[in-house]
Write an enzyme that holds these catalytic residues in place. Sequence first.
Site, PDB file in Angstrom:
ATOM      1  N   SER A 121      -4.724 -32.351  25.860  1.00  0.00           N
ATOM      2  CA  SER A 121      -3.402 -31.761  25.622  1.00  0.00           C
ATOM      3  C   SER A 121      -2.390 -32.110  26.700  1.00  0.00           C
ATOM      4  O   SER A 121      -1.230 -32.398  26.408  1.00  0.00           O
ATOM      5  CB  SER A 121      -3.516 -30.238  25.492  1.00  0.00           C
ATOM      6  N   HIS A 171      -0.002 -27.995  29.687  1.00  0.00           N
ATOM      7  CA  HIS A 171       0.967 -28.548  28.736  1.00  0.00           C
ATOM      8  C   HIS A 171       2.308 -28.775  29.422  1.00  0.00           C
ATOM      9  O   HIS A 171       2.911 -29.852  29.310  1.00  0.00           O
ATOM     10  CB  HIS A 171       1.156 -27.586  27.559  1.00  0.00           C
TER      11      HIS A 171
END
Length: 221
Positions: A121, A171
Amino acid sequence: MQFRPAGGDPVPAGWTLLVLNVAWYVIVESATGRSAAGLLRAGAMLPVLVQRGQVFRILSAMFVHVSPVHILVNMISLWTLFIVERLLTTPFFIVLYVISGAIGNLLSMPFLPNAVSGGASGAIFGLFGAMLALAFMGQFPAFVRNQLLIVLAVNVVIDIANLGTIGWIAHLGGMISGALLTLLFVRYARHRRLWLGVCAVCCVATALSLVCALVTPLPFG
């Protein structure tokens, strides 16, 4: 300067990373198991192990996924961002992916000190950050920029709704890293030889990290 993908251009790094992620999940994680200990044997992150010297986990964790849904969502996201490689060259794409993922994992350590974690991610958000940076530099029409902002807003909502289970700081760190690296590339440092050198370092470091993940025993049962 406008960046435009050439029709039919190959994306060797994108496909290689996608295949490597899937192979690691199917082959390596099937062998180690998908318990917490099994994920660690496959190279997942655990801050205390990184602090004890297993720094390879900062990179190897990018290839560890905890469930079929986890890897499916990440690989679909990666596939949709292959355009970054066409726009910004293969060497820079690799640098962007590896550095964004590594920075995301590093930044997540204080926030998830006892969590076994993994996934691509942070690296994928680095590619997304690159697209946002290009959009705000006027490389895409306004509607593309607006669509990217909507996707970002949706992901922020998902992260907030899953605090404690999703590494939102990875993220965010990956996205900011990707945006800043893209700004550097587009505005200041387009030298191919430079990025080929950095790319080679990233590839060697990643390969070594995956080998270390396979051969390094856990310091506990």
